[in-house]
Design a protein around this motif. Structure first.
Motif, short mmCIF file in Angstrom:
data_model
loop_
_atom_site.label_atom_id
_atom_site.label_comp_id
_atom_site.label_asym_id
_atom_site.label_seq_id
_atom_site.Cartn_x
_atom_site.Cartn_y
_atom_site.Cartn_z
N VAL A 169 32.89 40.13 31.61
CA VAL A 169 33.55 38.82 31.51
C VAL A 169 32.54 37.70 31.71
N THR A 212 35.88 39.59 26.27
CA THR A 212 36.38 38.21 26.30
C THR A 212 36.98 37.81 24.95
N ASP A 255 40.30 39.43 25.00
CA ASP A 255 41.15 38.63 25.88
C ASP A 255 41.81 37.49 25.12
N LYS A 286 38.36 35.13 43.25
CA LYS A 286 38.63 34.04 42.31
C LYS A 286 37.57 32.94 42.42
N ARG A 306 36.67 31.69 36.98
CA ARG A 306 37.04 31.74 35.57
C ARG A 306 38.28 30.88 35.31
N SER A 337 41.37 32.26 37.39
CA SER A 337 42.07 33.32 36.66
C SER A 337 41.66 34.74 37.03
N PHE A 338 40.39 34.93 37.38
CA PHE A 338 39.85 36.30 37.53
C PHE A 338 39.60 36.61 39.01
N PRO A 339 40.25 37.67 39.54
CA PRO A 339 41.26 38.56 38.96
C PRO A 339 42.68 38.05 39.24
N HIS A 350 47.18 34.85 32.64
CA HIS A 350 45.95 35.61 32.84
C HIS A 350 45.53 36.29 31.54
N SER A 377 41.62 41.22 30.88
CA SER A 377 40.57 41.66 31.82
C SER A 377 40.87 41.23 33.25
N ASP A 378 41.57 40.09 33.43
CA ASP A 378 41.96 39.65 34.78
C ASP A 378 42.88 40.68 35.42
#
Length: 241
Positions: free
Chosen positions: A48, A55, A58, A127, A132, A149-151, A205, A208-209
């Protein structure tokens, strides 16, 4: 000397694979699962942050769901996602804690108390580490959120909660009832997946998140269950002495 070292190594391995030992098979499995989860999370995070192929996937997945949303599915998934928000997750965890207390399942209650706040704190820290931005759409299905957003926090807490519930129910199942155990594990897994899917579908999300959140939560859950199991076994040994 060589034979002595081999003997010590053999005894060490046997102790790590012993189902009865304080630091036996349960701890070995817990550590192994944690390490696998760390590797999976690391690979996802690296992909990511490096803007690799995932990505692109995503964005494609997020845009497809946003453009092809079905009203009744959206309504159902909004309910699912709100139930598993911060307040909802805490409420569900408290109800489960009350149930475990009534059942006098004190070690499972301790596992729940350690796991749930821990995974929430861990998720917030991650996060901020990765920072992200969330998906963005001209006509979002869900009100835009200001957090990173991640995770995915919803997915991480749901995976931990249903993971503990599934593990507890499996341990309460009579030996030999493999069909029931499989059904419990499948049910717990599907609930976590459903929550994760709701976050992707609603555009909160990326894929990948959600995958990273599940890996993060599984690793944390594995070591928490193994740690509490070690504590229980250690106390049992001391009481027998």
């Amino acid at each position: 000397m060589t034979h002595g070292l081999l003997g010590k190594l053999r005894r060490f391995i046997e102790a790590r694979l012993s189902p009865e030992g304080e630091l036996g098979l349960h701890m070995t499995v817990g550590v192994a699962l944690m390490l696998v989860a760390i590797v999976v999370f690391h690979e996802l995070a690296e992909a990511v942050m490096g803007a690799e192929q995932i990505t692109v996937i995503d964005l494609q997945v997020a845009n497809w769901f946003n453009q092809n949303a079905v009203p009744w599915i959206t309504s159902c998934l909004l309910v699912i996602t709100h139930i598993h928000g911060v307040i909802g997750a805490i409420t569900l965890a408290c109800l489960f804690a009350w149930y475990l207390h009534r059942r006098r399942a004190h070690y499972w209650l301790l596992t729940l108390v350690i796991t749930m706040p821990g995974v929430m704190i861990l998720n917030v820290l991650l996060k901020y580490v990765f920072g992200r931005a969330r998906p963005s759409f001209e006509t979002p299905l869900l009100q835009a959120l200001s957090t990173y957003s991640f995770p995915s926090g919803h997915t991480a807490t749901a995976t931990a909660l249903y993971g503990i519930l599934g593990a507890y129910l499996v341990c309460q199942t009579q030996p030999g009832q493999w069909s029931r155990r499989v059904a419990i594990v499948a049910g717990a897994f599907l609930m976590a997946v459903l929550v994760g899917f709701s976050r992707i579908y609603l555009g909160a999300h990326y894929l990948s998140d959600v995958l990273a959140a599940m890996a993060e939560s599984c690793g944390w859950l594995a070591i928490c269950i193994a740690g509490v199991s070690t504590l229980r076994r250690r106390r049992a040994v001391r009481q027998d002495q």
